[in-house]
Design a protein around this motif. Structure first.
Motif, PDB file in Angstrom:
ATOM      1  N   MET A  73       4.443  20.198 -14.394  1.00  0.00           N
ATOM      2  CA  MET A  73       3.248  20.194 -13.571  1.00  0.00           C
ATOM      3  C   MET A  73       3.408  19.165 -12.465  1.00  0.00           C
ATOM      4  O   MET A  73       3.808  18.029 -12.729  1.00  0.00           O
ATOM      5  N   ASN A  74       3.138  19.552 -11.249  1.00  0.00           N
ATOM      6  CA  ASN A  74       3.192  18.600 -10.147  1.00  0.00           C
ATOM      7  C   ASN A  74       2.034  17.619 -10.243  1.00  0.00           C
ATOM      8  O   ASN A  74       0.883  18.010 -10.491  1.00  0.00           O
ATOM      9  N   ALA A  75       2.329  16.338 -10.042  1.00  0.00           N
ATOM     10  CA  ALA A  75       1.313  15.296 -10.174  1.00  0.00           C
ATOM     11  C   ALA A  75       1.463  14.266  -9.061  1.00  0.00           C
ATOM     12  O   ALA A  75       2.548  14.087  -8.493  1.00  0.00           O
ATOM     13  N   VAL A  76       0.362  13.583  -8.755  1.00  0.00           N
ATOM     14  CA  VAL A  76       0.371  12.472  -7.806  1.00  0.00           C
ATOM     15  C   VAL A  76      -0.283  11.262  -8.456  1.00  0.00           C
ATOM     16  O   VAL A  76      -1.060  11.394  -9.407  1.00  0.00           O
ATOM     17  N   VAL A  77       0.044  10.088  -7.944  1.00  0.00           N
ATOM     18  CA  VAL A  77      -0.563   8.842  -8.406  1.00  0.00           C
ATOM     19  C   VAL A  77      -1.438   8.307  -7.281  1.00  0.00           C
ATOM     20  O   VAL A  77      -1.033   8.294  -6.114  1.00  0.00           O
ATOM     21  N   VAL A  78      -2.636   7.856  -7.631  1.00  0.00           N
ATOM     22  CA  VAL A  78      -3.576   7.339  -6.639  1.00  0.00           C
ATOM     23  C   VAL A  78      -4.024   5.940  -7.048  1.00  0.00           C
ATOM     24  O   VAL A  78      -4.466   5.726  -8.185  1.00  0.00           O
ATOM     25  N   GLY A  79      -3.900   4.984  -6.123  1.00  0.00           N
ATOM     26  CA  GLY A  79      -4.327   3.617  -6.411  1.00  0.00           C
ATOM     27  C   GLY A  79      -3.860   2.686  -5.312  1.00  0.00           C
ATOM     28  O   GLY A  79      -3.445   3.130  -4.236  1.00  0.00           O
ATOM     29  N   LYS A  80      -3.897   1.391  -5.567  1.00  0.00           N
ATOM     30  CA  LYS A  80      -3.395   0.425  -4.592  1.00  0.00           C
ATOM     31  C   LYS A  80      -1.868   0.528  -4.539  1.00  0.00           C
ATOM     32  O   LYS A  80      -1.221   0.857  -5.530  1.00  0.00           O
ATOM     33  N   GLU A  81      -1.312   0.239  -3.377  1.00  0.00           N
ATOM     34  CA  GLU A  81       0.128   0.411  -3.160  1.00  0.00           C
ATOM     35  C   GLU A  81       0.976  -0.265  -4.222  1.00  0.00           C
ATOM     36  O   GLU A  81       1.940   0.306  -4.733  1.00  0.00           O
ATOM     37  N   ASP A  82       0.647  -1.502  -4.564  1.00  0.00           N
ATOM     38  CA  ASP A  82       1.477  -2.241  -5.512  1.00  0.00           C
ATOM     39  C   ASP A  82       1.365  -1.690  -6.930  1.00  0.00           C
ATOM     40  O   ASP A  82       2.226  -1.953  -7.774  1.00  0.00           O
TER      41      ASP A  82
ATOM     42  N   VAL B 274       0.869   1.813  -7.573  1.00  0.00           N
ATOM     43  CA  VAL B 274       1.427   3.166  -7.652  1.00  0.00           C
ATOM     44  C   VAL B 274       2.939   3.209  -7.440  1.00  0.00           C
ATOM     45  O   VAL B 274       3.608   4.133  -7.902  1.00  0.00           O
ATOM     46  N   GLN B 275       3.483   2.210  -6.753  1.00  0.00           N
ATOM     47  CA  GLN B 275       4.904   2.234  -6.415  1.00  0.00           C
ATOM     48  C   GLN B 275       5.829   2.369  -7.619  1.00  0.00           C
ATOM     49  O   GLN B 275       6.775   3.165  -7.588  1.00  0.00           O
ATOM     50  N   PRO B 276       5.614   1.620  -8.721  1.00  0.00           N
ATOM     51  CA  PRO B 276       6.538   1.733  -9.855  1.00  0.00           C
ATOM     52  C   PRO B 276       6.614   3.142 -10.448  1.00  0.00           C
ATOM     53  O   PRO B 276       7.644   3.528 -10.995  1.00  0.00           O
ATOM     54  N   PHE B 277       5.526   3.910 -10.352  1.00  0.00           N
ATOM     55  CA  PHE B 277       5.516   5.241 -10.943  1.00  0.00           C
ATOM     56  C   PHE B 277       6.499   6.190 -10.255  1.00  0.00           C
ATOM     57  O   PHE B 277       7.010   7.114 -10.875  1.00  0.00           O
ATOM     58  N   LEU B 278       6.749   5.957  -8.987  1.00  0.00           N
ATOM     59  CA  LEU B 278       7.607   6.872  -8.248  1.00  0.00           C
ATOM     60  C   LEU B 278       9.068   6.762  -8.667  1.00  0.00           C
ATOM     61  O   LEU B 278       9.845   7.690  -8.472  1.00  0.00           O
ATOM     62  N   GLY B 279       9.447   5.625  -9.232  1.00  0.00           N
ATOM     63  CA  GLY B 279      10.827   5.452  -9.663  1.00  0.00           C
ATOM     64  C   GLY B 279      11.048   5.703 -11.138  1.00  0.00           C
ATOM     65  O   GLY B 279      12.175   5.605 -11.634  1.00  0.00           O
TER      66      GLY B 279
ATOM     67  N   ILE C 222       5.407  13.712  -7.750  1.00  0.00           N
ATOM     68  CA  ILE C 222       6.096  14.014  -6.500  1.00  0.00           C
ATOM     69  C   ILE C 222       5.709  13.083  -5.352  1.00  0.00           C
ATOM     70  O   ILE C 222       6.405  13.033  -4.340  1.00  0.00           O
ATOM     71  N   ALA C 223       4.608  12.338  -5.506  1.00  0.00           N
ATOM     72  CA  ALA C 223       4.190  11.426  -4.441  1.00  0.00           C
ATOM     73  C   ALA C 223       3.078  10.520  -4.949  1.00  0.00           C
ATOM     74  O   ALA C 223       2.546  10.715  -6.041  1.00  0.00           O
ATOM     75  N   ALA C 224       2.756   9.515  -4.148  1.00  0.00           N
ATOM     76  CA  ALA C 224       1.653   8.613  -4.464  1.00  0.00           C
ATOM     77  C   ALA C 224       0.779   8.453  -3.226  1.00  0.00           C
ATOM     78  O   ALA C 224       1.208   8.699  -2.100  1.00  0.00           O
ATOM     79  N   PHE C 225      -0.462   8.017  -3.455  1.00  0.00           N
ATOM     80  CA  PHE C 225      -1.412   7.788  -2.367  1.00  0.00           C
ATOM     81  C   PHE C 225      -2.064   6.430  -2.570  1.00  0.00           C
ATOM     82  O   PHE C 225      -2.625   6.154  -3.619  1.00  0.00           O
ATOM     83  N   GLY C 226      -1.932   5.588  -1.542  1.00  0.00           N
ATOM     84  CA  GLY C 226      -2.470   4.241  -1.637  1.00  0.00           C
ATOM     85  C   GLY C 226      -3.848   4.147  -0.990  1.00  0.00           C
ATOM     86  O   GLY C 226      -4.007   4.509   0.176  1.00  0.00           O
TER      87      GLY C 226
ATOM     88  N   GLU D 122      13.470   8.472  -2.644  1.00  0.00           N
ATOM     89  CA  GLU D 122      13.309   9.781  -2.017  1.00  0.00           C
ATOM     90  C   GLU D 122      11.844  10.226  -1.975  1.00  0.00           C
ATOM     91  O   GLU D 122      11.539  11.285  -1.428  1.00  0.00           O
ATOM     92  N   LYS D 123      10.959   9.421  -2.539  1.00  0.00           N
ATOM     93  CA  LYS D 123       9.541   9.786  -2.577  1.00  0.00           C
ATOM     94  C   LYS D 123       8.736   8.894  -1.637  1.00  0.00           C
ATOM     95  O   LYS D 123       9.235   7.911  -1.105  1.00  0.00           O
ATOM     96  N   LYS D 124       7.455   9.244  -1.467  1.00  0.00           N
ATOM     97  CA  LYS D 124       6.644   8.545  -0.475  1.00  0.00           C
ATOM     98  C   LYS D 124       5.268   8.173  -1.020  1.00  0.00           C
ATOM     99  O   LYS D 124       4.744   8.814  -1.921  1.00  0.00           O
ATOM    100  N   ILE D 125       4.721   7.100  -0.418  1.00  0.00           N
ATOM    101  CA  ILE D 125       3.321   6.727  -0.634  1.00  0.00           C
ATOM    102  C   ILE D 125       2.580   7.047   0.660  1.00  0.00           C
ATOM    103  O   ILE D 125       2.932   6.545   1.727  1.00  0.00           O
ATOM    104  N   TYR D 126       1.556   7.882   0.562  1.00  0.00           N
ATOM    105  CA  TYR D 126       0.817   8.326   1.737  1.00  0.00           C
ATOM    106  C   TYR D 126      -0.551   7.653   1.811  1.00  0.00           C
ATOM    107  O   TYR D 126      -1.121   7.250   0.783  1.00  0.00           O
ATOM    108  N   PRO D 127      -1.131   7.572   3.006  1.00  0.00           N
ATOM    109  CA  PRO D 127      -2.531   7.164   3.135  1.00  0.00           C
ATOM    110  C   PRO D 127      -3.436   8.234   2.514  1.00  0.00           C
ATOM    111  O   PRO D 127      -3.055   9.411   2.451  1.00  0.00           O
TER     112      PRO D 127
END
Length: 211
Positions: free
Chosen positions: A83-92, A94-99, A111-115, A126-131
């Motif tokens: 299942m495709n999932a995203v993480v939402v929270g403060k940048e510091d 959500v970042q560990p989840f992407l790795g 597949i991505a995070a949103f700060g 290879e992944k990104k944190i988006y606004p």
């Protein structure tokens, strides 16, 4: 899987069985419910009942073929279909989840995070944190089904509302806020404070037993 016939306790035990069996030496071809119960500290009756619900491969005196039992548990838990999932929270936060690659073993593909405090796109490997303003477009385009929510308490409900509007079907909630969601949205709450208290109580009980 018929969820009406499966208890939460069984759902909590099955991944533990799976990890244990996968961690056995390659030379281990068969495994019994008794050995699993003894190794993990579970009741043998519970383990036998759990395995009987997910597999018909058990044989008297031989137990289960490890390879077959792994397949049966994975199919029962439906963790082969990601299942495709995203993480939402403060940048510091959500970042560990992407790795972290471990989520894929449970059927979740982050597949991505949103700060909530992110002003521009940040790259993490290879992944990104988006606004947050990119959330709806991204979720629709990538068919995102699940969100992991780490937003601060004061912005948790607003972030939740955005996720619901994006078509998110389930939210793994790590905020201290009780989220208001429509009936069709599943929420799994994780109360870290409660977990810490339980840990402390277990330590206290163990220390008292040693006196």
């Amino acid at each position: 899987m018929d969820s009406k016939k499966v208890s939460n306790n069984m759902l909590a035990r099955l991944p533990v069985y799976l990890n244990y069996i996968k961690g056995l030496p390659e030379s281990t071809k068969n495994i019994s419910a008794t050995k699993i119960a003894n190794a993990l500290g579970f009741g043998e009756v519970s383990v036998r009942k759990d395995l009987a619900k997910v597999s018909d491969g058990g044989r008297c005196k031989l137990g289960y073929v490890c390879e077959d039992l792994i397949r049966d548990i994975e199919e029962f838990l439906d963790i082969k279909s990601l299942m495709n999932a995203v993480v939402v929270g403060k940048e510091d936060m959500v970042q560990p989840f992407l790795g972290y690659e471990g989520f894929s073993y449970s059927g979740m593909n982050i597949i991505a995070a949103f700060g909530v405090d992110c002003k521009k796109v940040q790259h993490v490997g290879e992944k990104k944190i988006y606004p947050m303003k990119e959330l709806e477009r991204f979720c629709v385009d990538q068919n995102v089904e699940v969100a992991i929510l780490f937003a601060p308490a004061e912005t948790a409900q607003a972030a939740c509302d955005q996720l619901v509007n994006c078509g998110i079907e389930a939210i793994w909630n790590f905020t201290p806020v009780y989220l208001n969601v429509p009936e069709h949205v599943v929420v799994q709450n994780e109360n870290i404070t409660t977990s810490i208290i339980k840990l402390r109580m277990q330590m206290k009980e163990k220390n008292e037993a040693c006196l």
